[in-house]
Design a protein around this motif. Structure first.
Motif, short mmCIF file in Angstrom:
data_model
loop_
_atom_site.label_atom_id
_atom_site.label_comp_id
_atom_site.label_asym_id
_atom_site.label_seq_id
_atom_site.Cartn_x
_atom_site.Cartn_y
_atom_site.Cartn_z
N ASP A 250 0.82 -1.21 0.00
CA ASP A 250 0.00 0.00 0.00
C ASP A 250 0.85 1.26 0.00
OD1 ASP A 250 -2.66 -1.15 0.12
OD2 ASP A 250 -2.15 -1.80 2.15
N PRO B 78 -3.26 2.27 6.15
CA PRO B 78 -3.92 2.52 4.86
C PRO B 78 -5.44 2.45 4.93
CG PRO B 78 -3.21 0.24 4.95
CD PRO B 78 -2.78 0.88 6.26
N HIS B 79 -6.00 2.21 6.11
CA HIS B 79 -7.44 1.92 6.21
C HIS B 79 -8.23 2.96 7.00
CE1 HIS B 79 -6.67 -1.91 4.34
NE2 HIS B 79 -5.83 -2.24 5.29
#
Length: 324
Positions: A254, A280-281
């Motif tokens: 990512d 990344p979330h």
């Protein structure tokens, strides 16, 4: 030599500083020379950060973070880090004015940047109907008409979340099909509040003091038309700020800094990472702050291990007495 240098100025960086300074580690926090505080400096009302039932302005929240860190002894320098030397036991952090700080540990909390449309109106209308975070700002658009720009999973998640508040949500995508996963597409297609605007690109955002609509260009025919809106959410991705550690720390697929499990430990001993640069979330202030606390605790444990005798009875090459 310093015990710790923290690179960053958002919730992760300041929380790490609070924990580290309370532990007596006397951290130096290298914040931006232009605007410290991270993405929250571009946010108006923050209503989902615990402890503020009436909400708080993003800049005011970050000012409190900074005041708390300074209260416990964090030294803050408003300058940009231009180079990191992480290969040796003693780390080196160079600032834009040429100053080099040697330290035993480094916490990288440089955050991430939302990808923008590249339009002149974005800066002016940011926080005034134009947003990059549905979780942060969706509540303010109850019974309104809004649009989400994007075609990936993040855009579908934003659009579906916003249907909890808005009367209608347009999804504007420059192609005739989505990039989102099949299940996310199905959920979005089945939501009666979502209308898709295909083969369309936002070329301008209308509004003086707040968003009133957008100009759309058909990517096939080139024709342009206006779409009236109360708000616009941009969900075309984000980029972790990892330019300082390219080729120095292991990154994930990512593009974020890779850490060991749920810890903040990176691929280099003595270097820790926290906040959006590893996430990344979720990308929320509260999760970044928790990540910063973990980084400070991991660094404290690392320093304690350095201070302990080595297995062969020899002292560590970095001694607590060296820290100033």
């Amino acid at each position: 030599m310093r015990t710790m240098v923290i690179v960053g100025s958002g919730p992760a960086a300041f929380t790490a500083a609070i924990y580290a300074s309370r532990a007596g580690l006397q951290p130096l926090l290298a914040a931006s020379s232009v605007q410290a505080g991270g993405e929250l400096m571009n946010t108006t009302e923050v209503e989902n950060y615990p402890g503020f039932p009436d909400g708080i302005l993003g800049p005011d929240l970050m000012a409190r973070f900074q005041a708390q860190a300074e209260r416990f002894g964090t030294e803050i320098v408003h300058d940009d880090v231009t180079e990191l030397d992480l290969d040796t036991g003693v780390k080196r952090v160079q600032l834009s004015d040429g100053t080099v700080h040697e330290c035993a540990t480094v916490i990288v909390a440089t955050g991430s940047a939302y990808r923008k449309l590249g339009l002149a109106e974005e800066e002016r209308l940011s926080g005034h109907g134009l947003s990059w975070c549905a979780t942060c700002d969706g509540f303010f658009f109850r019974d309104k008409t809004i649009a989400v720009v994007g075609g990936g999973d993040s855009a579908m998640e934003e659009a579906m979340f916003l249907t909890r508040f808005a009367e209608r949500v347009y999804v504007v995508h420059r192609r005739e099909r989505l990039r989102a996963s099949h299940i996310m597409q199905q959920r979005a297609f089945q939501n009666p509040k979502i209308t898709f605007v295909w083969n369309s690109q936002v070329t301008a955002v209308h509004g003086d003091d707040a968003v009133t609509g957008v100009r759309l260009r058909d990517t096939v025919t080139g024709e342009q038309r206006d779409l009236d809106l109360d708000g616009l959410f941009v969900a075309i991705g984000h980029d972790p700020r990892t330019h300082l550690v390219h080729g120095k720390l292991k990154l994930t697929t990512d593009g974020t800094i890779a850490v060991d499990g749920r810890s903040s430990r990176t691929s280099v001993d003595g270097v820790f990472a926290a906040g959006d640069v590893v996430d990344p979330h979720y990308r929320q202030a509260i999760t970044a702050a928790g990540s910063g606390a973990a980084a400070a605790l991991d660094a404290e444990a690392y320093l304690a291990a350095l201070a302990s005798p080595a297995p062969d009875g020899e002292a560590s090459s970095i001694r607590p007495g060296q820290y100033t």
